[in-house]
Scaffold this active site. Structure first.
Site, PDB file in Angstrom:
ATOM      1  N   SER A 221       7.007 -11.572  52.120  1.00  0.00           N
ATOM      2  CA  SER A 221       6.194 -12.425  51.252  1.00  0.00           C
ATOM      3  C   SER A 221       5.945 -13.816  51.803  1.00  0.00           C
ATOM      4  O   SER A 221       5.074 -14.527  51.308  1.00  0.00           O
ATOM      5  CB  SER A 221       6.873 -12.543  49.891  1.00  0.00           C
ATOM      6  OG  SER A 221       8.156 -13.111  50.036  1.00  0.00           O
ATOM      7  N   HIS A 249       5.493  -6.559  47.669  1.00  0.00           N
ATOM      8  CA  HIS A 249       4.188  -7.024  48.178  1.00  0.00           C
ATOM      9  C   HIS A 249       3.464  -5.937  48.964  1.00  0.00           C
ATOM     10  O   HIS A 249       2.541  -6.236  49.731  1.00  0.00           O
ATOM     11  CB  HIS A 249       4.382  -8.281  49.034  1.00  0.00           C
ATOM     12  CG  HIS A 249       4.986  -9.408  48.265  1.00  0.00           C
ATOM     13  ND1 HIS A 249       4.231 -10.313  47.536  1.00  0.00           N
ATOM     14  CD2 HIS A 249       6.279  -9.754  48.047  1.00  0.00           C
ATOM     15  CE1 HIS A 249       5.029 -11.161  46.924  1.00  0.00           C
ATOM     16  NE2 HIS A 249       6.286 -10.849  47.223  1.00  0.00           N
ATOM     17  N   LYS A 281       3.140  -8.052  40.604  1.00  0.00           N
ATOM     18  CA  LYS A 281       2.045  -8.308  41.563  1.00  0.00           C
ATOM     19  C   LYS A 281       0.860  -7.404  41.229  1.00  0.00           C
ATOM     20  O   LYS A 281       0.175  -7.641  40.253  1.00  0.00           O
ATOM     21  CB  LYS A 281       2.545  -8.100  42.998  1.00  0.00           C
ATOM     22  CG  LYS A 281       3.450  -9.231  43.492  1.00  0.00           C
ATOM     23  CD  LYS A 281       4.882  -8.982  43.202  1.00  0.00           C
ATOM     24  CE  LYS A 281       5.778 -10.140  43.596  1.00  0.00           C
ATOM     25  NZ  LYS A 281       7.152  -9.929  43.129  1.00  0.00           N
TER      26      LYS A 281
HETATM   27  N1  PMP Z   1      11.345  -8.752  45.752  1.00  0.00           N
HETATM   28  C1  PMP Z   1      10.471  -9.479  46.457  1.00  0.00           C
HETATM   29  C2  PMP Z   1      10.218  -9.142  47.886  1.00  0.00           C
HETATM   30  C3  PMP Z   1       9.804 -10.551  45.850  1.00  0.00           C
HETATM   31  O1  PMP Z   1       8.922 -11.282  46.535  1.00  0.00           O
HETATM   32  C4  PMP Z   1      10.085 -10.856  44.490  1.00  0.00           C
HETATM   33  C5  PMP Z   1       9.442 -12.033  43.791  1.00  0.00           C
HETATM   34  N2  PMP Z   1       8.113 -12.196  43.929  1.00  0.00           N
HETATM   35  C6  PMP Z   1      11.013 -10.074  43.807  1.00  0.00           C
HETATM   36  C7  PMP Z   1      11.636  -9.028  44.470  1.00  0.00           C
HETATM   37  C8  PMP Z   1      11.350 -10.361  42.382  1.00  0.00           C
HETATM   38  O2  PMP Z   1      10.341  -9.896  41.551  1.00  0.00           O
HETATM   39  P1  PMP Z   1       9.919 -10.587  40.186  1.00  0.00           P
HETATM   40  O3  PMP Z   1       9.307 -11.912  40.521  1.00  0.00           O
HETATM   41  O4  PMP Z   1       8.906  -9.635  39.652  1.00  0.00           O
HETATM   42  O5  PMP Z   1      11.142 -10.714  39.362  1.00  0.00           O
END
Ligand code: PMP
Length: 448
Positions: A221, A249, A281
């Site tokens: 990310s 992602h 996402k």
């Molecule tokens: N895993 C990854 C690779 C993330 O980038 C994120 C946050 N964007 C998460 C887990 C956690 O997900 P959430 O924001 O939906 O709680």
């Protein structure tokens, strides 16, 4: 003067102090002084960034309220911006069909399931959504939980323990690291995407561990690059290790149909033991999922603390995420458009001499600045020009890895991408040309 127990007030206080093993003064002190919570080193970092921002007259880019759906454009404080800060990859958040599905679910079930699923929080929409996820990953089953972050923490923390080994990529998301810490397993972070080093570290430690779990992301990310999945599968097999891939992602982003890194890499999804992803996402919701064997899903459903002791996914969220997944599958043109947009922006940036790091240009494009001040100043100037992009600065990344991070969406238009790439190149050149008196800044921060 003695009281009725034969002790003076003073003598009684001393006796009480002795009994409680504390001097009276110390006791008073403890009652008054309450140290502030929060880790001192974190508080110091936060204050430093805040004061540096003030000293450099850079507005705070955090917690800006968006006044509507954040897509290719967004409205902040009444003004419209070209938007690159939201992972609304396929533009499904705000889609009328997704909104309608959420509204229908509210009419049917209300806004909460009012219990953990295992007791009385189960609703038909949960299973429908889990089965749709299992279909996409070609696994036997899936489970959805109320938070993406908590999914990694509770699942990793619950699957392995003290006698086991976790090897995760050094750029893994915080939730993976927290899960590994919670598990109590030996934890090794291998250098980002370095498969040789992973193999060496695994070879050196595998025999000492009962089980080994390798955790990677399908699409990183911060950098927008991908791991070598075929090699990971081969390494996991050779060392009898389990493989877990976080697709937060990747879903809707990688592969022709948006089915993720397995589709992109031409790997059989069955070669990965645990597929993890988030609803926040592509799926325009909030929550996390695991797709895996029926045995593993059954184990998690009946014992993972973050599932068993937490409420079931709210019906409108499950419905919105399921509707998004269905639209993703029915309209693969959205995935194609996202990938074309990201590639276009990557090329537009590179052709202007900008450093896009290792990004493959699938949805995430960093523009490296190598300096937090340059990143923060550039984002601030771009905001004035109506372009909303997040600066990623120290301590979120090491100082030399500071950057502007662009999230692309299928909603962006080519004209917009060209215009923004040109503006970024111009603004970065301007900001880099300005002298930043680091000595004066350091003195000012030290003096405050
Ligand atoms: N895993 C990854 C690779 C993330 O980038 C994120 C946050 N964007 C998460 C887990 C956690 O997900 P959430 O924001 O939906 O709680």
């Amino acid at each position: 003067m003695s009281d009725k127990f034969g002790l003076s007030g003073d003598a009684k206080a001393k006796l009480l102090a002795r009994l409680s093993n504390r001097a009276p003064a110390q006791q008073e002190e403890r009652a008054r002084v309450k140290p502030s919570l929060g880790r001192p080193e974190v508080v110091a970092d936060l204050n430093m960034v805040k004061r540096a921002g003030e000293a450099l007259a850079i507005r705070n880019p955090y917690f800006r309220p968006h006044e509507g759906v954040a897509g290719a454009h967004t409205v902040i404080d009444g003004k419209s911006y070209d938007n690159f800060v939201s992972y609304n990859y396929l533009g499904l958040n705000g889609d009328p069909r997704v909104n309608q599905a959420a509204k229908d679910a509210i009419d049917l079930y209300g806004t909460s399931v009012s219990a953990s699923r295992i007791v009385s929080g189960e609703r038909p929409i949960h299973r429908a959504f889990e089965q749709a996820l299992a279909e996409v990953y070609e696994t036997e089953d899936a489970i959805v939980l109320v938070s993406g972050h908590a999914t990694n923490v509770t699942v990793i923390g619950h699957l392995v323990g003290r006698d086991d080994l976790i090897l995760h990529d050094s750029l893994s998301h915080n939730s993976i690291v927290q899960g590994a810490l919670a598990s109590g397993a030996q934890r090794i972070a291998f250098p980002h995407n370095d498969m040789n080093e992973l193999e060496r570290l695994l070879g050196a430690s595998r025999d000492k561990a009962a089980r080994a779990l390798i955790v990677v992301e399908g699409h990183y990310s911060m950098d927008g690059d991908v791991p070598d999945l075929p090699r990971l599968v081969a390494i996991a097999k050779a060392y009898g290790a389990h493989l877990m891939v976080d697709e937060a992602h990747s879903l809707g982003v990688l592969g022709q149909r948006g089915h993720g890194i397995a589709e992109r890499a031409g790997v059989d999804p069955g070669d990965v033991d645990i597929w993890m992803g988030t609803l926040s996402k592509t799926l325009s919701g909030c929550g996390g999922y695991i797709a895996a064997s029926a045995e593993l899903i059954d184990y998690l459903k009946n014992s993972a603390p973050g599932f068993v002791y937490s409420v079931g996914l709210p019906p409108p969220v499950a419905a919105a995420a399921l509707a998004s997944l269905e639209i993703m599958r029915a309209e693969p043109g959205r995935v194609t458009k996202l990938q074309a947009n990201a590639k276009h922006f990557l090329d537009a940036a590179r052709s202007r001499g900008l450093d896009t790091g290792p990004s493959i240009g699938a949805a995430i494009v960093p523009i490296m600045t190598g300096s937090s001040i340059v990143a923060a100043r550039a984002a601030d100037r771009l905001f004035d020009l109506g372009i909303n992009v997040q600066p990623i600065i120290y301590p979120a990344v090491p100082e030399q890895a500071a950057r502007l991070r662009f999230f692309l969406s299928s909603l962006h238009e080519v004209e917009q991408l060209e215009r923004v790439a040109a503006a970024v190149a111009r603004v970065l050149a301007e900001v880099r040309a300005e002298r930043i008196d680091l000595g004066a800044l350091a003195n000012r921060l030290a003096a405050e």
